[in-house]
Each structure stands twice: as C-alpha cells, then as structure tokens.
Design a protein around this motif. Sequence first.
Motif, PDB file in Angstrom:
ATOM      1  N   GLU A 120       0.855  -1.183   0.000  1.00  0.00           N
ATOM      2  CA  GLU A 120       0.000   0.000   0.000  1.00  0.00           C
ATOM      3  C   GLU A 120       0.896   1.240   0.000  1.00  0.00           C
ATOM      4  N   LYS A 155      -4.871  10.015   9.079  1.00  0.00           N
ATOM      5  CA  LYS A 155      -6.040   9.260   8.611  1.00  0.00           C
ATOM      6  C   LYS A 155      -5.611   7.943   7.978  1.00  0.00           C
ATOM      7  N   LEU A 156      -4.538   7.981   7.188  1.00  0.00           N
ATOM      8  CA  LEU A 156      -4.037   6.757   6.566  1.00  0.00           C
ATOM      9  C   LEU A 156      -3.549   5.772   7.619  1.00  0.00           C
ATOM     10  N   GLN A 159      -6.409   4.063   9.158  1.00  0.00           N
ATOM     11  CA  GLN A 159      -6.959   3.052   8.248  1.00  0.00           C
ATOM     12  C   GLN A 159      -6.118   1.782   8.270  1.00  0.00           C
ATOM     13  N   TRP A 160      -4.817   1.936   8.504  1.00  0.00           N
ATOM     14  CA  TRP A 160      -3.905   0.793   8.529  1.00  0.00           C
ATOM     15  C   TRP A 160      -3.727   0.238   9.948  1.00  0.00           C
ATOM     16  N   ASP A 161      -4.654   0.551  10.840  1.00  0.00           N
ATOM     17  CA  ASP A 161      -4.647   0.062  12.226  1.00  0.00           C
ATOM     18  C   ASP A 161      -3.371   0.419  12.985  1.00  0.00           C
TER      19      ASP A 161
END
Length: 194
Positions: A120, A155-156, A159-161
């Motif tokens: 990613e 924020k990213l 999203q990637w925990d």
Amino acid sequence: MRNPENKKRVLVLGIGNILWADEGFGVRAVEEFHRRYAIDDNVTVLDGGTQGLYLVSFLEQADCLIVFDAIDYGLLPGQLRLMRDDEVPKFTAAKKVSLHQTGFQDVLSAADLLGRCPRELALIGCQPLDLEHWGGPLSAPVRFQIAPAIELACKLLAQWDSPAKPRTAPLPASERLLANNIDHANYEMRAQPV
C-alpha cells in the motif's frame, strides 16, 4: 514482513532538499509529524532527504508507505494532492512529477523488481511555489500545508490500524529527526519572508 503483534509494518517517509526552499516540504512535514505524534513500534518515521537508492532497504521492510514530498502537479502553490497505490509512479518511464522524483521512482522500481515494494502506497504531495531560493525557507503557501498533510497521514495510519497519538509532552531535542541547527525552528524560522 510483520512484527510480533502481526501488525503491518508502516514507513512514514519525508523526501526532499531542505536547502532549496519548497523542495524541503517532505522533510519538514515528516519532521513536524515526528515532533507532534507518537507511533507504535510497527511504524518507522524517516527523514529520507535526498538519499535515493539508499532508501530501498527501508521500503523492503514496509507493508505500507506514506511519502511526503514537494511535487509539481501544475496546481496553485500550496495545494495538496494525495496519490494512492497504482497512482504513484513506480517506474522511471512514468511522468516525472517532482524535481527529484526520478530518483524516488528508481527507489520504488528497485523495491518492486526485488518483489519487496510496499503493498500500500500513499504519496502526499504539495505544489511548490519557490524552487529557486537556495538556502531559503518554505514559502508561506507550502508551509501552511504541513498541518493538513500530517492530518492526511494520520487518517491513513488509522486506516492501517496504526493510529498516531498526539504527544502529551514536548519531544526532547535529543529525539528530533534533524539536529545541528537544521531543524525547522533553527533553520527556516531564522529568515521568514515578510
């Protein structure tokens, strides 16, 4: 590769040249991110500067990559743009979008050829205004985008925990990413244009 908690390995990387005005956006953004936020052990924060192919080994170890960079998109100065995954050019034949982007494209290409490119990718780019002022600070439109760029990165990470946590105490000088008076406060703030 995963860490013992089986979390994704994340690399938060700032690239650019702090000695060339807005070209330093990526490094200043990652520096400020590190100053303001604490992260878990699965996240590495790195000032990549202009290291080029030396960065391949860091990319090889990452599942997810966030890059801060000054990118000439042909937009108004200071505009941010987020590129994700396949939008991020990996090969040198791709359109050059940054002054040193060919070098970073080589890094992505090398990691990809080794089969170890992060799965990613996120590139947080800021349109520069001033790329002529050698030794100069970030221009105001670019400097004002550091906080919004960091918000995008947070924020990213969520999203990637791997959420970033605001620091409860100021970061000691010994833990800064940049030292020797090239950190933002000592270098760029010395001569802010009016």
